[in-house]
Design a protein around this motif. Structure first.
Motif, PDB file in Angstrom:
ATOM      1  N   ARG A  70     -12.674  -9.712  -1.223  1.00  0.00           N
ATOM      2  CA  ARG A  70     -11.251  -9.967  -1.494  1.00  0.00           C
ATOM      3  C   ARG A  70     -10.653  -8.868  -2.387  1.00  0.00           C
ATOM      4  O   ARG A  70      -9.479  -8.499  -2.232  1.00  0.00           O
ATOM      5  CB  ARG A  70     -11.083 -11.332  -2.151  1.00  0.00           C
ATOM      6  N   GLU A  74      -9.805  -5.955  -0.237  1.00  0.00           N
ATOM      7  CA  GLU A  74      -8.579  -6.224   0.526  1.00  0.00           C
ATOM      8  C   GLU A  74      -7.347  -6.114  -0.364  1.00  0.00           C
ATOM      9  O   GLU A  74      -6.301  -5.610   0.057  1.00  0.00           O
ATOM     10  CB  GLU A  74      -8.669  -7.622   1.147  1.00  0.00           C
ATOM     11  N   LEU A  75      -7.480  -6.608  -1.635  1.00  0.00           N
ATOM     12  CA  LEU A  75      -6.354  -6.539  -2.554  1.00  0.00           C
ATOM     13  C   LEU A  75      -6.014  -5.097  -2.903  1.00  0.00           C
ATOM     14  O   LEU A  75      -4.830  -4.731  -2.978  1.00  0.00           O
ATOM     15  CB  LEU A  75      -6.703  -7.320  -3.833  1.00  0.00           C
ATOM     16  N   HIS A  76      -7.050  -4.258  -3.107  1.00  0.00           N
ATOM     17  CA  HIS A  76      -6.796  -2.843  -3.393  1.00  0.00           C
ATOM     18  C   HIS A  76      -6.059  -2.179  -2.242  1.00  0.00           C
ATOM     19  O   HIS A  76      -5.127  -1.377  -2.450  1.00  0.00           O
ATOM     20  CB  HIS A  76      -8.113  -2.126  -3.655  1.00  0.00           C
ATOM     21  N   GLU A  77      -6.480  -2.518  -1.035  1.00  0.00           N
ATOM     22  CA  GLU A  77      -5.801  -1.939   0.141  1.00  0.00           C
ATOM     23  C   GLU A  77      -4.359  -2.403   0.216  1.00  0.00           C
ATOM     24  O   GLU A  77      -3.450  -1.620   0.516  1.00  0.00           O
ATOM     25  CB  GLU A  77      -6.565  -2.322   1.417  1.00  0.00           C
ATOM     26  N   ALA A  78      -4.132  -3.702  -0.101  1.00  0.00           N
ATOM     27  CA  ALA A  78      -2.754  -4.220  -0.090  1.00  0.00           C
ATOM     28  C   ALA A  78      -1.924  -3.557  -1.176  1.00  0.00           C
ATOM     29  O   ALA A  78      -0.738  -3.256  -0.976  1.00  0.00           O
ATOM     30  CB  ALA A  78      -2.776  -5.735  -0.284  1.00  0.00           C
ATOM     31  N   ASN A  79      -2.536  -3.330  -2.349  1.00  0.00           N
ATOM     32  CA  ASN A  79      -1.819  -2.664  -3.443  1.00  0.00           C
ATOM     33  C   ASN A  79      -1.439  -1.240  -3.062  1.00  0.00           C
ATOM     34  O   ASN A  79      -0.329  -0.766  -3.383  1.00  0.00           O
ATOM     35  CB  ASN A  79      -2.674  -2.649  -4.710  1.00  0.00           C
ATOM     36  N   ARG A  80      -2.378  -0.537  -2.390  1.00  0.00           N
ATOM     37  CA  ARG A  80      -2.059   0.826  -1.962  1.00  0.00           C
ATOM     38  C   ARG A  80      -0.893   0.828  -0.970  1.00  0.00           C
ATOM     39  O   ARG A  80       0.007   1.678  -1.046  1.00  0.00           O
ATOM     40  CB  ARG A  80      -3.292   1.481  -1.335  1.00  0.00           C
ATOM     41  N   ALA A  81      -0.904  -0.173  -0.072  1.00  0.00           N
ATOM     42  CA  ALA A  81       0.194  -0.262   0.895  1.00  0.00           C
ATOM     43  C   ALA A  81       1.510  -0.564   0.181  1.00  0.00           C
ATOM     44  O   ALA A  81       2.569  -0.017   0.519  1.00  0.00           O
ATOM     45  CB  ALA A  81      -0.110  -1.343   1.931  1.00  0.00           C
ATOM     46  N   LEU A  82       1.440  -1.455  -0.831  1.00  0.00           N
ATOM     47  CA  LEU A  82       2.645  -1.801  -1.588  1.00  0.00           C
ATOM     48  C   LEU A  82       3.161  -0.607  -2.367  1.00  0.00           C
ATOM     49  O   LEU A  82       4.377  -0.357  -2.426  1.00  0.00           O
ATOM     50  CB  LEU A  82       2.329  -2.971  -2.525  1.00  0.00           C
ATOM     51  N   GLU A  83       2.236   0.147  -2.982  1.00  0.00           N
ATOM     52  CA  GLU A  83       2.659   1.340  -3.726  1.00  0.00           C
ATOM     53  C   GLU A  83       3.329   2.339  -2.802  1.00  0.00           C
ATOM     54  O   GLU A  83       4.352   2.954  -3.168  1.00  0.00           O
ATOM     55  CB  GLU A  83       1.440   1.977  -4.408  1.00  0.00           C
ATOM     56  N   SER A 138       4.869   1.612  -0.047  1.00  0.00           N
ATOM     57  CA  SER A 138       6.165   1.065   0.321  1.00  0.00           C
ATOM     58  C   SER A 138       7.182   1.256  -0.805  1.00  0.00           C
ATOM     59  O   SER A 138       8.336   1.624  -0.549  1.00  0.00           O
ATOM     60  CB  SER A 138       6.019  -0.426   0.650  1.00  0.00           C
TER      61      SER A 138
END
Length: 656
Positions: A406, A409-418, A420
């Motif tokens: 998890r 997955e959160l790091h990947e989501a954070n990178r995507a958010l950054e 964005s």
């Protein structure tokens, strides 16, 4: 006597002797005082020489020193020079220690007298005697501590304590008692009497376990206290051989009582351990945990039944360090190293490890050990347990694997958010930049129309032109604010040594016109330090704060802006949730403006948040939001305090 004076010489010689600051005296061979000066008269407490000249010097010498004085005096009268110390008693009873240097004085008629210079060494002598007395006491105390530390049982320990207490304060009688239930159990008491003690009729020792230090003439009582404050008993000494008990006696007894208390606690611990060990073994065999006991060096000497049932090995096979046989071969070296270190520490330990069962399988166990110590803190033995945590440990391993997944997955989501956010910031920056040109043209054409409207237009058209100008100006300011706010995240300025005083000077220079127009006063209470910061961003932060102080000032009162700095205390750092391993600086910007309601102190830092009428106080609502982001970029924070109508205080907290 006149013949002697004539033999000595002119009377002016005696005048010189009288002027000497030391005692100067002349004594004949029989010990008769021939002459003594003023200092000498002071020594023997005489007002004048009447009754002194012609007196026998031995009348003033203390009895214990007369023979010493006579021996040295005769040697001087036989032609030797000598010096010696002795004690005198003055006419008023005062005792003094004196040191004399004497030389023979040969008269023309062949008679030899003692001619002596004498000085008062009372203070020196008393200090020397006090030191010797203290040394004897310290030696007695050391011997007493050694003696009570080697007693084998409680009753012999009490006898030793009582005897040594009497010796320490040089008393005839001592009594030690220990409380038992509601009174004194005579099985736990001891009495010591000196060989020469002859108690007067009716003089009985007092008994008191109230815990108070009591020192009166002929009696001294000191409580015995456990380390936890519990009363262990009372030491009493009575009938001092010489004089009265004093504060020094009490101090020595208090110190001795502390050592005696430790010895009693140690003996009680040993006795209690003997009594409880068997009960412990019965209890340990009835629990579900695996249990063990080891000596003070860590050599295991006992296991409970549950241990032998699980491992299938006997005590003889596991004794000492035999427990290594049932540990996992991949871990046994690491565990052995841990245990060798643990045995040397006087503190509980715990470790998680695999343990082999008699069927060859391994399970996870939590091993915990606790030391049992005597009153001096020496480890007597260890006891420990092993708790089966296999299900819990394997569940934790599965959970850790899931958490790791998890987290990824959160790091990947954070990178995507950054990514964005960066794209959104770039869009806002680009859009704001593109909007500036149309707004600039609107303001340009409005300026061109104003002249015609002012000359040919109606009142209504002139009002509309002013509204267009105001709206376009606010739109330009809003676009500038959005540009600054959106470009903040793109700023990659490095931390450098930044002089906050220089930053403040640059801000004042930029706001020079506004400061002069509003007749504002900026007060710097003290100099600000140099910190690791980003100069451009810090300039923007304090430009916004000071600019707001000028903007939100009262109409009829010139603005006064105070700037000060101070270090945060450790308690304040903890209270604000900042990292405790850093120091922090608080820079305060305080004004006397319109203030604000304290309930808005948090909301005011939100983007586009406005607390005041936009018509009266122009702005974009982004200034304080930008200040907050700059403070946080530096690893700090910003706070606000305000009172409506009385002003505002902004606290910028930055790493020092």
């Amino acid at each position: 006597m006149r013949d002697i004076y004539a033999s000595i010489g002119e009377l002016s010689v005696f005048a010189a002797m009288d002027a000497c600051p030391q005692c100067v005296k002349i004594v004949n061979g029989d010990g008769i005082v021939v002459h003594i000066n003023r200092t000498g008269l002071d020594f023997i407490e005489a007002d004048d020489i009447n009754g002194i000249i012609g007196a026998n010097v031995y009348d003033f010498i203390s009895a214990d020193f007369r023979e010493i004085w006579r021996t040295n005096h005769l040697a001087v009268c036989q032609g030797e020079s000598r010096s010696w110390e002795y004690e005198i008693t003055g006419l008023k009873g005062t005792k003094r220690y004196l040191e004399t240097y004497a030389t023979p004085l040969l008269l023309p008629n062949g008679v030899t007298l003692q001619f002596a210079f004498t000085k008062d060494i009372t203070d020196k002598k008393r200090l020397e005697l006090a030191r010797q007395h203290t040394e004897r006491r310290v030696k007695t105390m050391a011997e007493a501590i050694l003696a009570i530390s080697t007693s084998s049982d409680l009753q012999s320990l009490l006898r030793e304590i009582t005897e040594r207490a009497r010796e320490i304060v040089d008393a005839h009688r001592a009594f030690t008692s220990m409380p038992h239930g509601g009174g004194l159990d005579q099985r736990h008491s001891s009495l010591s009497l000196s060989d020469t003690f002859d108690p007067p009729a009716g003089n009985k020792a007092k008994s008191d376990v109230s815990g108070m230090h009591t020192a009166v003439q002929g009696w001294l009582a000191i409580p015995l206290k456990a380390k936890d404050g519990r009363s262990l008993g009372l030491i009493q000494v009575t009938d001092k051989r010489e004089g009265k008990f004093d504060q020094t006696d009490e101090a020595f007894m208090i110190q001795f009582a502390q050592y005696a208390s430790l010895a009693i606690e140690r003996q009680q611990s040993i006795d209690s351990l003997r009594d409880s060990e068997e009960r412990f073994r019965v209890l340990a065999n009835s629990i579900q945990n695996l249990a063990w006991m080891a000596d003070g060096e860590g050599s295991v000497c006992w296991y409970n039944k549950r241990w032998t049932e699980y491992t299938g090995l006997t005590l003889q096979e596991m004794e000492g360090w035999g427990w290594q046989k049932v540990h996992h071969p991949d871990h046994v070296e690491q565990i052995s190293k841990f245990m060798r270190a643990a045995w040397k520490k006087n503190e509980p330990f715990e470790i998680i490890h695999l343990l082999r069962a008699k069927n060859g399988s391994y399970k996870w166990f939590l091993s915990q050990g606790n030391p049992i110590c005597d009153a001096q803190g020496k480890i007597l033995q260890w006891i420990g347990t092993l708790t089966d945590i296999d299900d819990q440990k394997r569940g934790e391993d599965r959970l850790e694997a899931l958490v790791a997944l998890r987290t990824k997955e959160l790091h990947e989501a954070n990178r995507a958010l950054e990514q964005s956010n960066e794209e959104l910031a770039r869009f806002a920056h680009t859009a704001s930049h593109d909007l500036k040109e149309p707004v600039r043209k609107i303001r340009l054409y409005t300026d061109m129309l104003r002249d015609d409207v002012e000359q040919f237009g109606t009142d209504n058209s002139r009002a509309n032109i002013r509204k267009i100008e105001s709206s376009s100006r606010r739109m330009a300011e809003l676009i500038d604010g959005i540009l600054k706010y959106s470009s903040f995240s793109q700023t990659r300025e490095q931390l450098t040594a930044t002089d906050l005083n220089a930053v403040m000077r640059d801000v004042e220079a930029d706001l020079e016109m506004a400061i002069a127009t509003q007749k504002a006063t900026i007060v710097k209470k003290e100099g600000l330090p140099t910190i690791a910061g980003m100069p451009v961003l810090l300039h923007q932060l304090f430009y916004n704060l000071i600019g707001n102080a000028l903007k939100f000032s009262k109409q009829d009162i010139p603005p006064v802006i105070e700037i000060s700095g101070s270090l945060l205390s450790q308690a304040e750092v903890i209270e604000k949730g900042l990292p405790e391993n850093k120091s922090y600086l608080t820079v305060c910007v305080k004004d006397n403006g319109i203030g604000f309601d304290q309930t808005d102190a948090v909301k005011m830092f939100d983007a586009y948040s406005r607390l005041n009428n936009s018509t009266r106080y122009e702005g974009t609502g982004l200034g304080l939001a930008l200040c907050k982001r700059i403070a946080e970029r530096h690893g700090g924070l910003i706070e606000a305090e305000g009172v409506m109508g009385q002003g505002a205080l902004f606290k910028v907290i930055l790493p020092a």
